[in-house]
Design an enzyme around this catalytic site. Structure first.
Site, PDB file in Angstrom:
ATOM      1  N   ASP A  83      42.925 -30.841 -25.999  1.00 24.88           N
ATOM      2  CA  ASP A  83      41.889 -29.929 -25.506  1.00 24.88           C
ATOM      3  C   ASP A  83      41.394 -29.049 -26.660  1.00 24.88           C
ATOM      4  OD1 ASP A  83      40.399 -28.964 -23.432  1.00 24.88           O
ATOM      5  OD2 ASP A  83      42.040 -27.873 -22.457  1.00 24.88           O
ATOM      6  N   GLU A 182      36.180 -29.222 -12.400  1.00 28.10           N
ATOM      7  CA  GLU A 182      37.165 -28.194 -11.997  1.00 28.10           C
ATOM      8  C   GLU A 182      36.551 -27.258 -10.963  1.00 28.10           C
ATOM      9  OE1 GLU A 182      39.392 -26.328 -15.129  1.00 28.10           O
ATOM     10  OE2 GLU A 182      40.272 -24.856 -13.742  1.00 28.10           O
TER      11      GLU A 182
HETATM   12  O1  KIV Z   1      43.664 -26.704 -20.015  1.00 28.91           O
HETATM   13  C1  KIV Z   1      43.855 -27.404 -19.019  1.00 28.91           C
HETATM   14  O2  KIV Z   1      44.983 -27.603 -18.547  1.00 28.91           O
HETATM   15  C2  KIV Z   1      42.686 -28.003 -18.387  1.00 28.91           C
HETATM   16  C3  KIV Z   1      42.879 -28.624 -17.040  1.00 28.91           C
HETATM   17  C4  KIV Z   1      42.986 -27.564 -16.044  1.00 28.91           C
HETATM   18  C5  KIV Z   1      41.814 -29.606 -16.733  1.00 28.91           C
HETATM   19  O3  KIV Z   1      41.623 -27.965 -18.937  1.00 28.91           O
END
Ligand code: KIV
Length: 278
Positions: A83, A182
Site C-alpha cells: 500500500d 471501501e
Molecule cells: O490499509 C488497509 O488495510 C486498506 C484496506 C482497508 C483496504 O487499505
C-alpha cells in the site's frame, strides 16, 4: 507458484469470490498464506493496528518497505500488494514511480495499491506501462480522512454515486488490475462490479463485490480499540493473549515456571568444585 494477476482476473470471470486479508509481519503472512488466501495486502492500516497512530497519515515509505519485506518472506504463494502511503504518489510522476519501484524491487511485492480515482489515473497509467501492477482504491479513502470529515460511507447521494462509478471506470481504463471499494453502499458496489471487467474487492461494500478484504486484526479480535461495522470477528485473540500472559505471570510468581523441563543440566562435579573454591 505464486498467484498471478491473470489468475485473480480469471477468478472474476469464473465468478469465484476472491478473499483478501491484510498482513504486516512474517508469522501472520505465513499463516494467512498457508490457509490459502490468494491476495495479501500490506495495508497502511498498519499505522493504526501495528504502530498505534490515530490514522494512516503518519505512515512512511520506510515503515511500509520494512513490513512488506517481512510479509513477502512469509507468504510463498499469495500475491502481495504493498500500500503506497500518504503523499508518496501525488507530488511528482518520478516520485510515484521510484516509490512504487521500491515496493517491487526492494520489498519484493508483486503489486502496489493507490487511493483515489481520477486524480491518480495518470500515475496508475504510468506505473502499469512500466510493468508495475496497480490496485485502485475508491470510496472511503482513509488517507483523505481530513477531507472526508470522518470514517463514513461514501456514494450515498446521486452525485457521489455517479462520481464513484465514473472513477472506477477511469481506473479500469488506466490499467488497474482490481479496485478496492471501501464503505460504499451495497447496491452501488454491485452496480460498479457489474460494469467492470476487473475484480472489485469490497470492505464494507456488501456481498456484490468480486472479493472481500478485511484487516486481519479485526477478524482475529486482536485490535479492540475500534471495531468497524463491516468487520466480523472469527476469534478473540486479544482475550486469549491476556489470559496466557496472566498465566505466565502467575507461574513465575509461584515458582511453577520454569521447572527442570525448561532448564539445562551440567556435570554436578563441576558445580561442586566451583562451590568449594569460594
Ligand atoms: O490499509 C488497509 O488495510 C486498506 C484496506 C482497508 C483496504 O487499505
Amino acid at each position: 507458484m505464486r498467484t498471478t494477476i491473470a489468475e485473480i482476473k480469471q477468478m472474476k470471470q469464473r465468478q469465484e469470490k476472491i478473499p483478501m486479508l491484510t498482513a504486516y509481519d512474517y508469522v501472520t503472512a505465513m499463516m494467512v498464506d498457508e490457509a490459502g488466501v490468494p491476495l495479501i495486502l500490506v495495508g497502511d492500516s498498519l499505522g493504526m493496528v501495528m504502530l498505534g497512530y490515530e490514522s494512516t497519515i503518519p505512515v512512511t515509505m520506510e515503515d511500509m518497505i520494512h513490513h512488506t519485506k517481512a510479509v513477502v518472506r512469509g507468504a510463498k504463494k499469495a500475491l502481495v500488494v504493498g500500500d503506497m502511503p500518504f503523499m508518496t504518489y501525488h507530488i511528482s510522476h518520478s516520485g510515484s514511480l521510484s516509490n512504487a519501484t521500491r515496493f517491487i524491487q526492494e520489498a519484493g511485492a508483486q503489486a502496489v495499491k493507490l487511493e483515489g480515482g481520477e486524480v491518480v489515473a495518470e500515475q496508475v497509467r504510468r506505473l502499469v506501462s512500466c510493468g508495475i501492477p496497480v490496485m485502485g482504491h475508491i470510496g472511503l479513502t482513509p488517507q483523505s480522512i481530513h477531507q472526508l470529515g470522518g470514517f463514513k460511507a461514501q456514494g450515498k447521494v446521486t452525485q457521489d454515486a455517479r462520481r464513484l462509478l465514473n472513477e472506477a471506470r477511469i481506473l479500469e481504463q488506466a490499467g488497474a488490475f482490481a479496485i478496492v471499494l471501501e464503505c460504499t453502499p451495497a447496491p452501488l458496489s454491485r452496480l460498479i462490479t457489474e460494469r467492470l471487467t476487473i475484480p472489485t474487492i469490497g470492505i464494507g461494500a456488501g456481498p456484490g463485490c468480486d472479493g472481500q478484504v478485511q484487516v486481519i486484526s479485526d477478524i482475529l479480535g486482536l485490535y479492540t480499540d475500534f471495531v468497524p461495522k463491516h468487520a466480523r470477528r472469527y476469534a478473540s485473540l486479544a482475550a486469549e493473549i491476556k489470559n496466557a500472559v496472566a498465566g505466565y505471570m502467575s507461574d513465575v510468581s509461584s515458582l511453577a515456571f520454569p521447572t527442570t523441563e525448561q532448564s539445562y543440566t551440567m556435570d554436578e562435579d563441576i558445580i561442586r568444585q566451583l562451590e568449594s573454591e569460594s
